[in-house]
Write a protein that holds these residues in place. Structure first.
Motif, mmCIF file in Angstrom:
data_model
loop_
_atom_site.group_PDB
_atom_site.id
_atom_site.type_symbol
_atom_site.label_atom_id
_atom_site.label_comp_id
_atom_site.label_asym_id
_atom_site.label_seq_id
_atom_site.Cartn_x
_atom_site.Cartn_y
_atom_site.Cartn_z
ATOM 1 N N GLN A 1 1.065 4.149 -2.906
ATOM 2 C CA GLN A 1 0.718 5.520 -2.531
ATOM 3 C C GLN A 1 1.859 6.478 -2.834
ATOM 4 O O GLN A 1 1.638 7.558 -3.408
ATOM 5 C CB GLN A 1 0.362 5.586 -1.039
ATOM 6 N N HIS B 1 0.839 -1.204 0.000
ATOM 7 C CA HIS B 1 0.000 0.000 0.000
ATOM 8 C C HIS B 1 0.872 1.252 0.000
ATOM 9 O O HIS B 1 0.615 2.201 -0.744
ATOM 10 C CB HIS B 1 -0.930 0.002 1.221
ATOM 11 N N ILE C 1 -7.516 8.400 -4.616
ATOM 12 C CA ILE C 1 -8.787 8.250 -3.904
ATOM 13 C C ILE C 1 -9.021 6.779 -3.573
ATOM 14 O O ILE C 1 -9.349 6.418 -2.442
ATOM 15 C CB ILE C 1 -9.962 8.810 -4.739
ATOM 16 N N PHE C 2 -8.821 5.917 -4.552
ATOM 17 C CA PHE C 2 -9.048 4.487 -4.339
ATOM 18 C C PHE C 2 -7.957 3.861 -3.476
ATOM 19 O O PHE C 2 -8.227 3.022 -2.621
ATOM 20 C CB PHE C 2 -9.150 3.766 -5.684
ATOM 21 N N ALA D 1 -1.559 7.138 3.881
ATOM 22 C CA ALA D 1 -2.861 7.094 4.550
ATOM 23 C C ALA D 1 -2.709 7.413 6.038
ATOM 24 O O ALA D 1 -3.537 8.126 6.612
ATOM 25 C CB ALA D 1 -3.513 5.732 4.349
ATOM 26 N N SER E 1 -4.204 10.732 8.173
ATOM 27 C CA SER E 1 -5.164 10.509 9.253
ATOM 28 C C SER E 1 -4.707 11.111 10.578
ATOM 29 O O SER E 1 -5.342 10.900 11.599
ATOM 30 C CB SER E 1 -5.452 9.011 9.412
ATOM 31 N N LEU F 1 -6.079 5.292 -1.195
ATOM 32 C CA LEU F 1 -6.131 5.767 0.190
ATOM 33 C C LEU F 1 -7.390 5.305 0.918
ATOM 34 O O LEU F 1 -7.474 5.406 2.142
ATOM 35 C CB LEU F 1 -6.029 7.288 0.236
ATOM 36 N N ALA F 2 -8.373 4.804 0.190
ATOM 37 C CA ALA F 2 -9.645 4.399 0.796
ATOM 38 C C ALA F 2 -9.472 3.257 1.794
ATOM 39 O O ALA F 2 -10.280 3.107 2.710
ATOM 40 C CB ALA F 2 -10.631 4.005 -0.292
ATOM 41 N N SER F 3 -8.449 2.459 1.647
ATOM 42 C CA SER F 3 -8.243 1.329 2.562
ATOM 43 C C SER F 3 -7.708 1.768 3.923
ATOM 44 O O SER F 3 -7.688 0.980 4.858
ATOM 45 C CB SER F 3 -7.255 0.334 1.942
ATOM 46 N N ASP F 4 -7.266 3.022 4.033
ATOM 47 C CA ASP F 4 -6.663 3.542 5.262
ATOM 48 C C ASP F 4 -5.428 2.750 5.690
ATOM 49 O O ASP F 4 -5.084 2.702 6.862
ATOM 50 C CB ASP F 4 -7.668 3.571 6.423
ATOM 51 N N ARG F 5 -4.775 2.117 4.748
ATOM 52 C CA ARG F 5 -3.538 1.388 5.029
ATOM 53 C C ARG F 5 -2.418 2.023 4.220
ATOM 54 O O ARG F 5 -2.642 2.511 3.129
ATOM 55 C CB ARG F 5 -3.697 -0.083 4.658
#
Length: 160
Positions: free
Chosen positions: A17, A13, A50-51, A61, A65, A53-57
Protein backbone atom coordinates in the motif's frame (compact mmCIF):
# COMPACT_ATOMS: atom_id res chain seq x y z
CA UNK A 1 -8.59 -31.79 -2.42
CA UNK A 2 -9.02 -28.25 -1.24
CA UNK A 3 -6.12 -26.32 0.20
CA UNK A 4 -6.41 -23.10 2.11
CA UNK A 5 -3.83 -20.45 1.53
CA UNK A 6 -2.35 -18.66 4.47
CA UNK A 7 -3.13 -14.91 4.31
CA UNK A 8 -0.28 -12.51 3.78
CA UNK A 9 1.06 -10.83 6.91
CA UNK A 10 -0.18 -7.34 7.74
CA UNK A 11 3.27 -5.86 7.08
CA UNK A 12 3.19 -7.13 3.48
CA UNK A 13 -0.15 -5.38 2.91
CA UNK A 14 1.24 -2.20 4.45
CA UNK A 15 4.41 -2.22 2.34
CA UNK A 16 2.49 -2.74 -0.91
CA UNK A 17 0.00 0.00 0.00
CA UNK A 18 2.72 2.47 0.93
CA UNK A 19 4.73 1.68 -2.23
CA UNK A 20 1.68 2.23 -4.45
CA UNK A 21 0.81 5.42 -2.58
CA UNK A 22 4.38 6.70 -3.05
CA UNK A 23 4.21 5.99 -6.80
CA UNK A 24 0.82 7.74 -6.93
CA UNK A 25 2.18 10.84 -5.19
CA UNK A 26 5.21 10.86 -7.45
CA UNK A 27 2.92 10.58 -10.48
CA UNK A 28 0.72 13.43 -9.28
CA UNK A 29 3.56 15.82 -8.46
CA UNK A 30 6.26 15.04 -11.00
CA UNK A 31 4.67 14.08 -14.33
CA UNK A 32 3.40 17.52 -15.37
CA UNK A 33 0.03 19.10 -16.02
CA UNK A 34 -0.65 18.11 -19.60
CA UNK A 35 -1.85 14.65 -20.54
CA UNK A 36 0.98 12.40 -21.67
CA UNK A 37 1.79 8.69 -21.43
CA UNK A 38 3.25 9.58 -18.01
CA UNK A 39 -0.37 9.69 -16.77
CA UNK A 40 0.04 5.94 -16.30
CA UNK A 41 2.13 6.74 -13.22
CA UNK A 42 -1.03 8.19 -11.72
CA UNK A 43 -3.70 5.88 -13.15
CA UNK A 44 -2.04 2.52 -12.54
CA UNK A 45 -1.33 3.02 -8.81
CA UNK A 46 -4.89 4.28 -8.33
CA UNK A 47 -6.30 1.17 -9.98
CA UNK A 48 -3.97 -1.12 -8.04
CA UNK A 49 -4.85 0.57 -4.73
CA UNK A 50 -8.50 -0.41 -5.23
CA UNK A 51 -7.53 -4.08 -5.14
CA UNK A 52 -4.85 -3.72 -2.46
CA UNK A 53 -7.15 -1.80 -0.11
CA UNK A 54 -10.09 -4.17 -0.65
CA UNK A 55 -8.75 -6.59 1.97
CA UNK A 56 -9.05 -3.91 4.68
CA UNK A 57 -5.64 -4.99 5.97
CA UNK A 58 -2.53 -2.82 6.19
CA UNK A 59 -1.60 0.60 7.50
CA UNK A 60 -3.19 2.66 4.73
CA UNK A 61 -6.41 0.63 4.90
CA UNK A 62 -6.59 1.28 8.65
CA UNK A 63 -6.08 5.03 8.14
CA UNK A 64 -8.81 5.12 5.50
CA UNK A 65 -11.24 3.32 7.81
CA UNK A 66 -11.07 5.97 10.55
CA UNK A 67 -14.14 8.13 11.26
CA UNK A 68 -12.75 11.33 9.68
CA UNK A 69 -11.84 9.49 6.46
CA UNK A 70 -15.22 7.74 6.32
CA UNK A 71 -16.94 11.10 6.81
CA UNK A 72 -14.81 12.59 4.04
CA UNK A 73 -15.92 9.66 1.88
CA UNK A 74 -19.55 10.55 2.60
CA UNK A 75 -18.87 14.11 1.44
CA UNK A 76 -16.75 13.09 -1.55
CA UNK A 77 -19.48 13.45 -4.19
CA UNK A 78 -20.41 16.89 -2.85
CA UNK A 79 -16.73 17.85 -2.84
CA UNK A 80 -16.38 16.62 -6.41
CA UNK A 81 -19.48 18.51 -7.56
CA UNK A 82 -18.61 21.72 -5.70
CA UNK A 83 -14.93 22.01 -6.56
CA UNK A 84 -15.53 23.53 -10.00
CA UNK A 85 -17.21 26.61 -8.51
CA UNK A 86 -14.29 27.04 -6.10
CA UNK A 87 -11.69 26.58 -8.83
CA UNK A 88 -13.45 29.25 -10.91
CA UNK A 89 -13.52 31.55 -7.88
CA UNK A 90 -9.76 31.14 -7.45
CA UNK A 91 -9.32 31.88 -11.15
CA UNK A 92 -11.22 35.17 -10.77
CA UNK A 93 -9.24 36.09 -7.64
CA UNK A 94 -5.93 35.36 -9.41
CA UNK A 95 -6.91 37.69 -12.25
CA UNK A 96 -7.00 40.51 -9.71
CA UNK A 97 -3.68 39.74 -7.98
CA UNK A 98 -1.20 42.60 -8.04
CA UNK A 99 1.43 42.40 -10.79
CA UNK A 100 4.62 40.48 -9.80
CA UNK A 101 6.68 43.68 -9.37
CA UNK A 102 4.16 45.34 -7.03
CA UNK A 103 5.24 45.92 -3.42
CA UNK A 104 3.08 44.19 -0.79
CA UNK A 105 3.94 44.65 2.89
CA UNK A 106 7.45 45.81 1.99
CA UNK A 107 8.25 42.86 -0.33
CA UNK A 108 7.76 42.29 -4.03
CA UNK A 109 4.51 40.41 -4.65
CA UNK A 110 6.42 37.67 -6.52
CA UNK A 111 8.38 36.97 -3.31
CA UNK A 112 5.13 36.00 -1.60
CA UNK A 113 4.32 33.38 -4.27
CA UNK A 114 5.57 30.37 -2.28
CA UNK A 115 3.58 31.30 0.81
CA UNK A 116 0.53 32.30 -1.21
CA UNK A 117 0.61 28.99 -3.10
CA UNK A 118 0.27 27.07 0.17
CA UNK A 119 -2.41 29.44 1.46
CA UNK A 120 -4.33 29.00 -1.79
CA UNK A 121 -4.06 25.20 -1.72
CA UNK A 122 -5.08 24.89 1.94
CA UNK A 123 -7.92 27.37 1.46
CA UNK A 124 -9.19 25.45 -1.56
CA UNK A 125 -9.03 22.15 0.34
CA UNK A 126 -10.82 23.57 3.38
CA UNK A 127 -13.51 25.29 1.34
CA UNK A 128 -14.01 22.22 -0.87
CA UNK A 129 -14.59 20.00 2.18
CA UNK A 130 -16.95 22.52 3.81
CA UNK A 131 -18.83 23.13 0.55
CA UNK A 132 -19.01 19.38 -0.09
CA UNK A 133 -20.40 18.80 3.41
CA UNK A 134 -23.01 21.51 2.86
CA UNK A 135 -24.03 20.04 -0.50
CA UNK A 136 -24.23 16.56 0.99
CA UNK A 137 -26.31 17.62 3.99
CA UNK A 138 -28.57 20.16 2.25
CA UNK A 139 -28.98 18.66 -1.23
CA UNK A 140 -27.80 15.07 -1.65
CA UNK A 141 -29.32 13.51 1.48
CA UNK A 142 -32.73 15.23 1.22
CA UNK A 143 -32.96 14.38 -2.48
CA UNK A 144 -32.06 10.74 -1.84
CA UNK A 145 -34.63 10.58 0.96
CA UNK A 146 -37.37 11.99 -1.28
CA UNK A 147 -36.52 9.57 -4.07
CA UNK A 148 -36.63 6.62 -1.64
CA UNK A 149 -39.97 7.81 -0.23
CA UNK A 150 -41.38 8.27 -3.73
CA UNK A 151 -40.64 4.66 -4.67
CA UNK A 152 -41.44 3.24 -1.24
CA UNK A 153 -44.92 4.83 -1.12
CA UNK A 154 -46.10 2.72 -4.03
CA UNK A 155 -45.20 5.02 -6.88
CA UNK A 156 -43.62 3.08 -9.67
CA UNK A 157 -42.36 4.12 -13.04
CA UNK A 158 -44.86 3.10 -15.66
CA UNK A 159 -43.49 0.71 -18.23
CA UNK A 160 -43.89 2.14 -21.71
Amino acid sequence: ERTTKKPWPEVAHSLIQLALFAVLLWGIYYTGWSHTPNDLYTALPMMALIFVLASDRGALARVLSTKPMLRLGEYSYGIYMGQTALLQLIRVIEQHYPPPGAMVLGRRFADWAGILGWVEALSLLTLAVLWGALLTICVERPAASRIKRFFHDGHRLKAA
